[in-house]
Write an enzyme that holds these catalytic residues in place. Structure first.
Site, mmCIF file in Angstrom:
data_model
loop_
_atom_site.group_PDB
_atom_site.id
_atom_site.type_symbol
_atom_site.label_atom_id
_atom_site.label_comp_id
_atom_site.label_asym_id
_atom_site.label_seq_id
_atom_site.Cartn_x
_atom_site.Cartn_y
_atom_site.Cartn_z
ATOM 1 N N ASP A 1 0.876 -1.162 0.000
ATOM 2 C CA ASP A 1 0.000 0.000 0.000
ATOM 3 C C ASP A 1 0.911 1.208 0.000
ATOM 4 O O ASP A 1 1.794 1.342 0.856
ATOM 5 C CB ASP A 1 -0.936 0.026 1.207
ATOM 6 C CG ASP A 1 -2.100 0.973 0.955
ATOM 7 O OD1 ASP A 1 -2.883 0.708 0.023
ATOM 8 O OD2 ASP A 1 -2.233 1.988 1.670
ATOM 9 N N GLY B 1 1.245 5.630 -12.277
ATOM 10 C CA GLY B 1 0.700 6.444 -11.205
ATOM 11 C C GLY B 1 1.208 7.876 -11.259
ATOM 12 O O GLY B 1 1.208 8.541 -12.297
ATOM 13 N N TYR B 2 1.677 8.361 -10.109
ATOM 14 C CA TYR B 2 2.132 9.739 -9.965
ATOM 15 C C TYR B 2 3.610 9.919 -10.322
ATOM 16 O O TYR B 2 4.166 11.005 -10.098
ATOM 17 C CB TYR B 2 1.923 10.207 -8.519
ATOM 18 C CG TYR B 2 0.475 10.285 -8.089
ATOM 19 C CD1 TYR B 2 -0.266 11.450 -8.265
ATOM 20 C CD2 TYR B 2 -0.148 9.198 -7.486
ATOM 21 C CE1 TYR B 2 -1.588 11.529 -7.854
ATOM 22 C CE2 TYR B 2 -1.474 9.265 -7.071
ATOM 23 C CZ TYR B 2 -2.185 10.430 -7.263
ATOM 24 O OH TYR B 2 -3.501 10.504 -6.861
#
Length: 213
Positions: A75, A158-159
């Site tokens: 996570d 993603g980022y």
């Protein structure tokens, strides 16, 4: 409690193809074969935790219970200082319909609303390994850097295109997989990404010897 050796095939508790690819690359030198929750058609459990480690544990235990195999869950998220640590735990939620282009634009929009000048940011990764009998191990990693705009690079996921790690002129999105999360095991400082740093701790604690060559 002593660490437990991780052996045999494992399931990566993710439906994210980019995250699965990174985890397989990290596990490969140890000869550990990995499938994923997505490939096995497992449902995505509700992530009701208040910390990265709690959400990683939820996903890992769900996959271990469903498959009868040891499960590894990551996570992770991008935390921006001027946004009080957001998007943080909600990094994936900001990407509505998995559209990280919109999510990155939202980060920029929120910073503009606050007229932020400090672009400090960091990535966090919590790796949890869970066994079907309920045993679990937790390993965490962090990489500090800065938010940059506009996004740069098409590598990673993603980022990655808006995060420039400390000491680097490139964003994660401009780096090869080896540059981002490759680990030179002869160098104790090797491993740039948050996930690589968490994995290095995991490997040292619970994985067997690496394959030669």
């Amino acid at each position: 409690m002593p660490h437990r050796r991780l052996e045999g095939p494992v399931v990566i508790a993710t439906h994210n193809a980019g995250k699965l690819r990174e985890m397989r690359e990290l596990l490969a030198p140890f000869g550990v074969e990995a499938t994923s929750a997505g490939e096995k058609g497992l449902p995505v459990p509700d992530e009701t935790g208040h910390m990265f480690s709690e959400n990683a544990a939820i996903k890992a235990h769900a996959a271990a219970k469903a498959t009868g195999m040891p499960a590894i869950s990551d996570d992770s998220g991008l935390c921006v200082l001027a946004l009080d640590g957001a998007p943080g735990l909600f990094s994936a939620d900001w990407a509505v319909d998995r559209d990280f282009g919109r999510a990155m634009e939202r980060v920029k929009h929120e910073l503009d609303k606050r007229a932020a000048t400090d672009m400090s940011a960091w990535f966090v990764s919590a790796l949890v390994v869970a066994w079907p009998d309920g045993h679990e191990e937790l390993f965490e990693g962090r990489t500090r850097g800065a938010f940059v705009w506009p996004p740069r690079g098409n590598a990673g996921f993603g980022y990655d295109p808006i995060f420039q790690p400390e000491g680097e002129s490139r964003t994660f999105g401009e780096m090869s997989a080896q540059d981002k999360h490759g680990i030179d095991w002869s160098d104790p400082q090797s491993g740039l990404s948050h996930r690589a740093r968490a994995f290095r701790k995991l490997a040292t604690a619970i994985l067997g010897p690496r394959r030669q060559g």
